[in-house]
Design a protein around this motif. Structure first.
Motif, PDB file in Angstrom:
ATOM      1  N   ARG A   1     -11.533  28.665  83.799  1.00  0.00           N
ATOM      2  CA  ARG A   1     -11.260  28.443  82.549  1.00  0.00           C
ATOM      3  C   ARG A   1     -12.452  27.668  82.151  1.00  0.00           C
ATOM      4  NH1 ARG A   1      -6.299  25.288  79.356  1.00  0.00           N
ATOM      5  NH2 ARG A   1      -7.788  23.853  78.358  1.00  0.00           N
TER       6      ARG A   1
ATOM      7  N   ASP B   1     -13.408  25.701  78.386  1.00  0.00           N
ATOM      8  CA  ASP B   1     -13.037  25.154  77.109  1.00  0.00           C
ATOM      9  C   ASP B   1     -14.083  24.444  76.475  1.00  0.00           C
ATOM     10  OD1 ASP B   1     -12.253  22.594  78.018  1.00  0.00           O
ATOM     11  OD2 ASP B   1     -10.661  23.561  78.798  1.00  0.00           O
TER      12      ASP B   1
ATOM     13  N   TYR C   1     -12.570  26.208  71.608  1.00  0.00           N
ATOM     14  CA  TYR C   1     -12.423  27.652  72.109  1.00  0.00           C
ATOM     15  C   TYR C   1     -11.886  27.352  73.512  1.00  0.00           C
ATOM     16  CZ  TYR C   1     -16.611  26.380  74.711  1.00  0.00           C
ATOM     17  OH  TYR C   1     -17.540  25.920  75.626  1.00  0.00           O
TER      18      TYR C   1
ATOM     19  N   ILE D   1     -11.336  29.836  76.859  1.00  0.00           N
ATOM     20  CA  ILE D   1     -11.354  31.079  77.696  1.00  0.00           C
ATOM     21  C   ILE D   1     -10.780  31.124  79.252  1.00  0.00           C
ATOM     22  CG2 ILE D   1     -12.752  33.103  78.772  1.00  0.00           C
ATOM     23  CD1 ILE D   1     -15.080  32.134  76.434  1.00  0.00           C
TER      24      ILE D   1
ATOM     25  N   ILE E   1      -8.841  39.503  81.551  1.00  0.00           N
ATOM     26  CA  ILE E   1      -8.857  38.372  80.408  1.00  0.00           C
ATOM     27  C   ILE E   1      -7.422  37.838  80.260  1.00  0.00           C
ATOM     28  CG2 ILE E   1      -9.099  37.687  77.876  1.00  0.00           C
ATOM     29  CD1 ILE E   1     -11.478  40.237  77.959  1.00  0.00           C
TER      30      ILE E   1
ATOM     31  N   ASP F   1      -6.721  34.503  78.743  1.00  0.00           N
ATOM     32  CA  ASP F   1      -6.690  33.754  77.416  1.00  0.00           C
ATOM     33  C   ASP F   1      -8.409  33.775  76.567  1.00  0.00           C
ATOM     34  OD1 ASP F   1      -4.216  32.391  77.584  1.00  0.00           O
ATOM     35  OD2 ASP F   1      -4.909  31.597  79.312  1.00  0.00           O
ATOM     36  N   ALA F   2      -8.214  34.118  75.547  1.00  0.00           N
ATOM     37  CA  ALA F   2      -9.483  34.016  74.648  1.00  0.00           C
ATOM     38  C   ALA F   2      -9.179  33.774  73.317  1.00  0.00           C
ATOM     39  CB  ALA F   2     -10.182  35.558  74.707  1.00  0.00           C
TER      40      ALA F   2
ATOM     41  N   THR G   1      -3.333  34.337  73.922  1.00  0.00           N
ATOM     42  CA  THR G   1      -2.819  33.356  74.626  1.00  0.00           C
ATOM     43  C   THR G   1      -1.351  33.366  74.740  1.00  0.00           C
ATOM     44  OG1 THR G   1      -3.203  30.982  75.166  1.00  0.00           O
ATOM     45  CG2 THR G   1      -2.692  31.554  73.134  1.00  0.00           C
TER      46      THR G   1
END
Length: 405
Positions: free
Chosen positions: A87, A89, A99, A101, A122, A124-125, A142
């Motif tokens: 992760r 962020d 943001y 990811i 992927i 979460d983006a 998400t």
């Protein structure tokens, strides 16, 4: 379509006004309600000298071995990396704009690679605009604000897996817009309102487009104030609440013209179906004790979908309802005992196709570094009752190690 246009105009207005906001959030620890992620601390952080850029890096890993005894089958065991996540962020230019990811690499996360299907690396983006501590606006992919156990990170669970009802009735990650209003106070009545307008097809969907959207809303009430260390986002009272804390929440989601059997999850349906999901959760924590209960349901008109080219071939939306009950106690030595009981009743339209179920689980956990580093043992029995009166009992014993930052 009009709803989507309205939402786009709202977000355009919000972001245009945001250009005049100066960065005033000095300690942005990224506790984003849309992506609960258990972390002991803040991970590994990098901030530029001019404070215009911040990056936090986190990882977590679940390794497990399971002994399985299914009714009518030979005993077997499996060893696997159940989850392996990275992760990232932070913010860019202004700490009001954030943001997140999250990427997954374990086979159980990515899923089986099939021709014509996207690889699900992927998870979460998403981009957030958070003008103050109360409001958050999100655009991207998400989790939806659904049932409590799904919203919690899989790294913050007491047992090694979520319940059978979560597996059947949950709503999951989706792409679209979300807006949250959070009003949490330590020692007085608190509440959160969470909404989402999304595609309804789940993560990484690119097969086709349609006019159907998913609409989701959730209300969370905390009559005695917020939990210690964001305790609504992890199971068990590892923070040992000094005063009783209670969370009661309700959520509703309507997925219009869903193309998959479980909305954001499952196989492709032979024909689109509009589904409705209802979730009610309760959580109590006090002095090491924790109790959770959840009701979940999904409904759909004519849940069976037939292949138009061959009516002997069909699939269906799993409609029905279920209840979960979970009780635990964390000893001062950081050992924890957990028990969970789940019941699941399928709708009469599909009872001939899938059984009603009960599940019993007992677990023992040793917290070495709260949920971030723990050892878990679990025994689970599943009792399956079929429409023809037959019964099957399956059980497994599992050991799992979780580690992360």
């Amino acid at each position: 379509m009009k709803k989507i246009v309205i939402v786009l105009l709202l977000f355009a207005s919000v972001f245009s006004s945001a250009q005049e906001i100066k960065p005033v959030l000095k300690d942005n620890d990224l506790k984003l309600a849309a992506i609960p992620y258990y972390s002991y601390g803040k991970g590994l952080g990098i901030t530029s000298p001019d404070s215009l850029f911040q990056l936090n890096i986190r990882f977590r890993m679940q390794n497990r071995v399971t002994f399985i005894q299914n009714d009518g089958a030979d005993a077997a065991y499996s060893g696997e990396i159940r989850r392996l996540r990275l992760r990232f962020d932070g913010y860019v230019g202004n700490p009001h704009f954030l943001y997140v990811i999250q990427l997954s690499f374990a086979p159980g996360d990515v899923g089986e690679i099939e021709e014509g299907e996207n690889i699900n690396i992927i998870r979460d983006a998403a981009i957030f605009y958070r003008p103050n501590k109360h409001w958050s606006f999100l655009f991207g992919q998400t989790k939806l604000p659904g049932n409590r156990q799904r919203v919690n990170s899989s790294g913050a669970l007491q047992l090694t897996d979520r319940s059978i009802n979560n597996a059947r009735f949950t709503i999951d990650r989706d792409f679209g817009f979300q807006a949250y209003y959070l009003n949490e106070n330590k020692d007085k009545f608190s509440y959160n309102i969470k909404t989402a307008v999304t595609t309804g097809e789940g993560r990484n969907w690119t097969k086709s487009s349609d006019d159907g959207v998913a609409l989701t809303g959730k209300l969370e009430l905390m009559p005695f104030g917020s939990f210690k260390k964001d305790g609504t986002n992890f199971e068990g009272d590892v923070a040992r609440e000094e005063k009783p804390k209670l969370l009661v929440s309700g959520a509703f989601s309507q997925n219009n013209l869903s193309k998959r059997t479980q909305g954001q999850l499952g196989k492709d349906l032979f024909e689109s179906k509009t589904t409705k999901a209802v979730f009610v959760d309760a959580m109590v924590k006090y002095n090491g004790w924790a109790f959770m209960s959840a009701y979940m349901s999904r409904s759909a008109k004519d849940p069976i979908a037939y292949n138009p080219e061959d009516i002997t071939e069909f699939n269906f939306v799993p409609v029905g309802s279920g209840m979960d009950y979970q009780l635990s106690y964390v000893f001062p030595t950081n050992y924890e005992i957990i028990g969970r009981f789940s019941t699941q009743k399928m709708h009469k339209d599909i009872q001939m196709l899938t059984p009603n179920s009960k599940q019993y689980s007992i677990g023992l956990t040793k917290y070495l570094w709260e949920h971030a580093f723990k050892l878990q043992g679990e025994v689970t029995l599943s009792d399956l009752n079929y429409f023809d009166g037959s019964n099957k009992q399956n059980w497994y014993v599992r050991f799992q190690l979780e580690i992360g930052i």
